[in-house]
Scaffold this motif. Sequence first.
Motif, PDB file in Angstrom:
ATOM      1  N   UNK A 224      39.718  44.517  43.807  1.00 15.54           N
ATOM      2  CA  UNK A 224      39.537  43.185  44.355  1.00 15.54           C
ATOM      3  C   UNK A 224      39.820  43.192  45.840  1.00 15.54           C
ATOM      4  N   UNK A 225      38.884  42.681  46.616  1.00 13.23           N
ATOM      5  CA  UNK A 225      39.066  42.596  48.064  1.00 13.23           C
ATOM      6  C   UNK A 225      39.505  41.174  48.405  1.00 13.23           C
ATOM      7  N   UNK A 241      43.127  47.506  41.515  1.00  9.58           N
ATOM      8  CA  UNK A 241      43.602  47.636  42.887  1.00  9.58           C
ATOM      9  C   UNK A 241      43.284  46.353  43.645  1.00  9.58           C
ATOM     10  N   UNK A 242      44.135  46.032  44.596  1.00  8.78           N
ATOM     11  CA  UNK A 242      43.922  44.898  45.492  1.00  8.78           C
ATOM     12  C   UNK A 242      43.963  45.435  46.915  1.00  8.78           C
ATOM     13  N   UNK A 252      50.100  35.389  40.825  1.00 11.97           N
ATOM     14  CA  UNK A 252      50.133  36.073  39.531  1.00 11.97           C
ATOM     15  C   UNK A 252      49.361  37.394  39.557  1.00 11.97           C
ATOM     16  N   UNK A 253      48.337  37.467  40.400  1.00 13.19           N
ATOM     17  CA  UNK A 253      47.592  38.720  40.512  1.00 13.19           C
ATOM     18  C   UNK A 253      48.364  39.754  41.317  1.00 13.19           C
ATOM     19  N   UNK A 254      49.087  39.307  42.333  1.00  8.39           N
ATOM     20  CA  UNK A 254      49.909  40.235  43.109  1.00  8.39           C
ATOM     21  C   UNK A 254      51.059  40.783  42.261  1.00  8.39           C
ATOM     22  N   UNK A 258      48.046  45.500  39.125  1.00 13.89           N
ATOM     23  CA  UNK A 258      47.216  46.087  40.178  1.00 13.89           C
ATOM     24  C   UNK A 258      48.075  46.664  41.298  1.00 13.89           C
ATOM     25  N   UNK A 259      47.632  47.775  41.866  1.00 14.95           N
ATOM     26  CA  UNK A 259      48.305  48.371  43.008  1.00 14.95           C
ATOM     27  C   UNK A 259      47.743  47.746  44.283  1.00 14.95           C
ATOM     28  N   UNK A 260      48.615  47.389  45.194  1.00 17.76           N
ATOM     29  CA  UNK A 260      48.235  46.625  46.387  1.00 17.76           C
ATOM     30  C   UNK A 260      48.145  47.562  47.593  1.00 17.76           C
TER      31      UNK A 260
END
Length: 409
Positions: A224-225, A241-242, A252-254, A258-260
Amino acid sequence: MHNMSVFSRANADPAGSTVSAAASPVEVQGTLRDCTARGKGVRRLRAGEVAVVDSRDMGRREAEQLIAAAPAAVLNLSTFSTGAMPNYGPHLLLDAGIALYEAHGGPLRELLRDGKKVSVQEAGTIHVGKKPAGEAVAVTREGADETFAAAQRSLLDHMEAYFGNTIEFIHSESPLLIDGVGVPEMGDTMTGRKVLIVTDFADAKDKLGALRNFIREYEPVFIGVGAGTDVISELGYQPDYIVGDPTTVAEENLRGEARVVLPADPDGHAAGLERIQDLGVGAMTFPAATDSAVDLAILLACFHDAEMIVTVGEVVDLDAIFARAPQASPAALLTRLKAGNRIVDSTVIENLYAVQSGGGLAWAWAVLGLLVLVATVVLVVGLGGDAAFAENLVDTWDALVERVQGWLS
């Protein structure tokens, strides 16, 4: 040896035909034909009608399709030539004797309905039926020539600056582009897999929804961008991934699995780092001269050996570069060249998975119906006599054979 200029046609007549004198605007009347849906609308256009289009910087091919239908006029809800690039469409239409008008404004789109009677007066007033609907500006050959010449000069200046910036980016980022220096280490989670990069733009949700069969079959890695991460989760998928500014991503997505990855300046400063720290979320930085998170996401997938990279977002192509589209930067061009034959736009995948209506599906339903009919007959015959199921079928078949033989004798 003769030197050949890439722009050897610059001094030629833009339409490639004899220039006609610019006529004064005249009143045009006819039936409105909605051609804003390119292709389908133009096919319904008849001679003498008024074509309504929504074509910014109209090109040669679209103009030729309109000319073949011989409308009395073309009413454009956009601008025939913005001056961003030297386009030939308006010249072709004017040389064919077709009046051109530009009519800007949101309400006009609703008022100019297919099949209505319309008139455009000399002063530019548009009437639908007997009611005034708006104002239009006539396009003259003289004005089109001036815009074309200015666009040629502007395009050359733009491209000289563009490729100068491209060379500068190569100079500063060759270690990244060649060897992936600075790319965060992610293990082998993308190796040999499809990667789906989702950005935040107007049609992102619809585009991603159209890829559901592809996603079901291949279970791609989701990147996700920025706010594109929220689009992924809204459709029920899990981002892996973000990449981007975390201030644009839902909390909530952070906090999810997902790896940021934070885009960072070459000096290490990353926008949104404070939010990551406040949430207590781990993150990695990706230092680069480009500030485009999309480009960094593509490089991330590329240097982690993704088999295919599918992008859901704004297209970067030559037309976008000519038009100075924000997403078509020198870094974007080089990034996609680095990805090479592994990167495709989501529209390509969407078209591959589109279910074609027509003959093939109709045949399938016909065969299914025939099988149901045969099964019904077998059940009726087998259960219709006094004997066992199999004996009923044999007796019925024998009786049918005897009757046919009697007809033939």
